[in-house]
Design a protein around this motif. Sequence first.
Motif, PDB file in Angstrom:
ATOM      1  N   UNK A 101     -49.077-106.089 -17.449  1.00 39.35           N
ATOM      2  CA  UNK A 101     -48.247-105.149 -16.682  1.00 39.35           C
ATOM      3  C   UNK A 101     -46.797-105.634 -16.733  1.00 39.35           C
ATOM      4  N   UNK A 102     -45.897-104.755 -17.119  1.00 32.27           N
ATOM      5  CA  UNK A 102     -44.470-105.078 -17.016  1.00 32.27           C
ATOM      6  C   UNK A 102     -43.940-104.316 -15.808  1.00 32.27           C
ATOM      7  N   UNK A 103     -43.542-105.049 -14.791  1.00 31.73           N
ATOM      8  CA  UNK A 103     -42.994-104.364 -13.606  1.00 31.73           C
ATOM      9  C   UNK A 103     -41.502-104.620 -13.533  1.00 31.73           C
ATOM     10  N   UNK A 104     -40.796-103.511 -13.467  1.00 32.53           N
ATOM     11  CA  UNK A 104     -39.330-103.569 -13.538  1.00 32.53           C
ATOM     12  C   UNK A 104     -38.795-103.522 -12.116  1.00 32.53           C
ATOM     13  N   UNK A 105     -37.991-104.528 -11.788  1.00 36.19           N
ATOM     14  CA  UNK A 105     -37.536-104.682 -10.412  1.00 36.19           C
ATOM     15  C   UNK A 105     -36.014-104.691 -10.344  1.00 36.19           C
ATOM     16  N   UNK A 106     -35.431-103.513 -10.208  1.00 34.55           N
ATOM     17  CA  UNK A 106     -33.995-103.485  -9.945  1.00 34.55           C
ATOM     18  C   UNK A 106     -33.741-104.262  -8.648  1.00 34.55           C
ATOM     19  N   UNK A 107     -32.666-105.028  -8.589  1.00 29.15           N
ATOM     20  CA  UNK A 107     -32.391-105.742  -7.340  1.00 29.15           C
ATOM     21  C   UNK A 107     -30.994-105.400  -6.837  1.00 29.15           C
ATOM     22  N   UNK A 108     -30.676-105.953  -5.708  1.00 29.22           N
ATOM     23  CA  UNK A 108     -29.384-105.622  -5.109  1.00 29.22           C
ATOM     24  C   UNK A 108     -28.258-105.930  -6.105  1.00 29.22           C
ATOM     25  N   UNK A 109     -27.133-105.257  -5.981  1.00 31.03           N
ATOM     26  CA  UNK A 109     -26.043-105.395  -6.950  1.00 31.03           C
ATOM     27  C   UNK A 109     -25.506-106.821  -7.022  1.00 31.03           C
ATOM     28  N   UNK A 110     -25.080-107.217  -8.215  1.00 26.31           N
ATOM     29  CA  UNK A 110     -24.675-108.618  -8.415  1.00 26.31           C
ATOM     30  C   UNK A 110     -23.472-108.999  -7.545  1.00 26.31           C
ATOM     31  N   UNK A 111     -22.631-108.039  -7.182  1.00 28.45           N
ATOM     32  CA  UNK A 111     -21.432-108.364  -6.416  1.00 28.45           C
ATOM     33  C   UNK A 111     -21.699-108.495  -4.913  1.00 28.45           C
ATOM     34  N   UNK A 112     -22.954-108.182  -4.500  1.00 29.99           N
ATOM     35  CA  UNK A 112     -23.212-108.297  -3.064  1.00 29.99           C
ATOM     36  C   UNK A 112     -24.408-109.196  -2.751  1.00 29.99           C
ATOM     37  N   UNK A 113     -24.932-109.879  -3.786  1.00 31.32           N
ATOM     38  CA  UNK A 113     -26.066-110.793  -3.540  1.00 31.32           C
ATOM     39  C   UNK A 113     -25.670-111.802  -2.458  1.00 31.32           C
ATOM     40  N   UNK A 114     -26.552-111.957  -1.492  1.00 32.33           N
ATOM     41  CA  UNK A 114     -26.304-112.957  -0.452  1.00 32.33           C
ATOM     42  C   UNK A 114     -25.576-112.421   0.763  1.00 32.33           C
ATOM     43  N   UNK A 115     -25.088-111.186   0.673  1.00 31.67           N
ATOM     44  CA  UNK A 115     -24.318-110.653   1.806  1.00 31.67           C
ATOM     45  C   UNK A 115     -25.201-109.874   2.789  1.00 31.67           C
ATOM     46  N   UNK A 116     -26.447-109.681   2.411  1.00 32.31           N
ATOM     47  CA  UNK A 116     -27.339-108.940   3.320  1.00 32.31           C
ATOM     48  C   UNK A 116     -26.897-107.505   3.490  1.00 32.31           C
ATOM     49  N   UNK A 117     -26.583-106.876   2.401  1.00 25.72           N
ATOM     50  CA  UNK A 117     -26.128-105.486   2.460  1.00 25.72           C
ATOM     51  C   UNK A 117     -27.283-104.545   2.761  1.00 25.72           C
ATOM     52  N   UNK A 118     -27.802-103.927   1.739  1.00 31.23           N
ATOM     53  CA  UNK A 118     -28.875-102.958   1.934  1.00 31.23           C
ATOM     54  C   UNK A 118     -29.990-103.258   0.923  1.00 31.23           C
ATOM     55  N   UNK A 119     -31.205-103.288   1.401  1.00 28.98           N
ATOM     56  CA  UNK A 119     -32.382-103.473   0.546  1.00 28.98           C
ATOM     57  C   UNK A 119     -32.264-104.733  -0.308  1.00 28.98           C
ATOM     58  N   UNK A 120     -31.899-105.798   0.349  1.00 28.81           N
ATOM     59  CA  UNK A 120     -31.747-107.056  -0.373  1.00 28.81           C
ATOM     60  C   UNK A 120     -32.858-108.034  -0.004  1.00 28.81           C
ATOM     61  N   UNK A 121     -33.470-108.572  -1.000  1.00 24.39           N
ATOM     62  CA  UNK A 121     -34.347-109.727  -0.815  1.00 24.39           C
ATOM     63  C   UNK A 121     -34.379-110.472  -2.144  1.00 24.39           C
ATOM     64  N   UNK A 122     -34.647-111.736  -2.081  1.00 20.77           N
ATOM     65  CA  UNK A 122     -34.645-112.536  -3.307  1.00 20.77           C
ATOM     66  C   UNK A 122     -35.936-112.220  -4.072  1.00 20.77           C
ATOM     67  N   UNK A 123     -35.834-111.457  -5.134  1.00 21.91           N
ATOM     68  CA  UNK A 123     -37.021-110.843  -5.726  1.00 21.91           C
ATOM     69  C   UNK A 123     -37.771-111.718  -6.739  1.00 21.91           C
TER      70      UNK A 123
END
Length: 587
Positions: A101-123
């Motif tokens: 299974x290849x599961x594709x996981x878009x993650x929070x935008x690179x410019x806001x990693x760590x800021x706790x913006x929206x839908x952020x978790x360390x994936x």
Amino acid sequence: MNGSIQPQRMTPSEALVETMAANGVTEVFGIVGSAYMDALDIFPAAGIRFIPVAHEQGAAHMADGYARASGRHGVCIAQNGPGITNFVTAIAAAYWAHSPVVFITPETGSMSVGLGGFQETDQLPIFSKITKFQGHVNNPKRMAEIAARCFDRAMLEMGPVQLNIPRDYFYGECHAAIAQPMRIGRGPGDATALDAAAALLAAARFPVILAGGGVIMADGCDAAIRLAELLHAPVANSYLHNDTFPASHPLWCGPLGYQGSKAAMKLIAQADVVLALGTRLGPFGTLPQHGLDYWPSGAKIIQVDADAKVLGLVKPISVGIHGDARAAAVALAARLEGRELACIANKAERSQRITDEKAAWEKELADWTHERDPFSLEVAKHSRAMHPRQMLRELEKAMPGGAMVSTDIGNICSVSNSYLRFDQPRSMFAAMSFGNCGYAFPVACGAKIAAPHRPAIAYVGDGAWGISLNELLTCAREKIGVTVVVFNNGQWGAEKKNHVDFYSQRFQAVNLDSPSWAKVAQAFGCEGVTVDKLSDVGPALQAAVAAQADGRCTVLEMMVTQELGDPFRRDALSKPVRYLDKYQGYT
Ligand SMILES: Cc1ncc(C[n+]2csc(CCOP(=O)(O)OP(=O)(O)O)c2C)c(N)n1
Ligand SMILES: [Mg+2]
């Protein structure tokens, strides 16, 4: 191999989608999300159908079922954060099912990693122990390269692979070449080990083959048959892999493990040499059953597996072969052909033993119409519902040719192990050793999409059904013709069995009050039928399977008694001990 086309200017979204297309991806499961909308937009132009589901767990299970039925990648995608965490259970299940299974996981935008913006978790850490590889696109210019690696690794290592993409990295431009899939053959394994294994088999007086899931993944059923016939060796299926050897073959003797075949257990118990072909010999799959501690500890064990790390991991072995199950079986047959085989001297006698053990088990199963422990006799006494075993037999008798059956985790699903026989590989998709309730239905949906012309049937307990029934929405919307057999015994039976055996019937949270599951199915826009007579079981199954051709999903609600078969984890439970006064009544 690796015949890349010339690099050209494209967006990272285009690089991803082109890589999927190069890998033959034609279906992707998921729930729509802004994070990857730029790529999703061009799926249709790349010939990729996006199948929207009800819950991302369903998407990943469908990708698993798709991969298991087809041998191709199963692919799913979701929104960063909550969409991705919803994948976790299903990816863990796919890991233990060895599904590419290849599961594709878009993650929070690179410019806001760590800021706790929206839908952020360390994936990445979340999946670190349930993936074979995690590709992280650390620069959008590397999208094609890293995506291709993910698809290659899923096949190379036979398991789930994560492709993690910061959501802003779908945009921009890159100069990319699209790699052709790289498929690395495993070969039969070390020649010295194969020689040693052939010598053991040639000297064996009672060789037994244990055919595991690796036989299917290697497309090796034909090679397993040839080797079995050469040795005239009985063949057992490894636990929950009843489709690794054709049940109609005279040398087939059924599955080992929980609710498996006594014939297989009694025959392997006599083995002096076991060829464990394409199996990791998982600890749960060889536990004593039916009061039989059948594993032949004194026998020489030859283990063949594509993953070197599992060789000798659980059971001591005499010879370990790191290779492809099919190629190894072919190489062993080549070494044995024309050679003097000790086991041919007693071929007739062994033949007789195989026939006798199989006949004895068939007779026992035929007579085993219901459970006979005091609890089961009591609950079934005044019930007009069907005995689960008889109902399972009727299903077995009516099972259409070429059927694919997925099974969930529960007491009746486990008992069904004795009644599921297949003549074709890629036919049984059980929840395997992750053992999550809610597995079977979405997996059957994925299998059906991969193999639309084969009947797809899910066996599910009424408790597990509550976890997974939301995908009826998907079936109705996407016209996925599967048949769900829901075993309505009004309880989380497998756990209730532990209350019976270990907790003096102090029932807690095991009785289920449910609506009519047939009516619920109808409300979803599917077919729903309540079956309470044995004579209706077969015709109902056949009608439901016929409806699959029109893309109609049917729920067959089987009304069964509350009797319970042997428990799952006798090995792991103890009688309760209480030291504090207030708990003295709880022993
Ligand atoms: C996701 C998940 N939750 C809980 C369990 C524990 N569990 C194992 S079997 C079982 C009962 C299953 O009940 P049901 O689906 O009704 O089948 P039955 O045993 O009644 O045949 C439960 C709760 C599990 N395996 N997976
Ligand atoms: Mg139940």
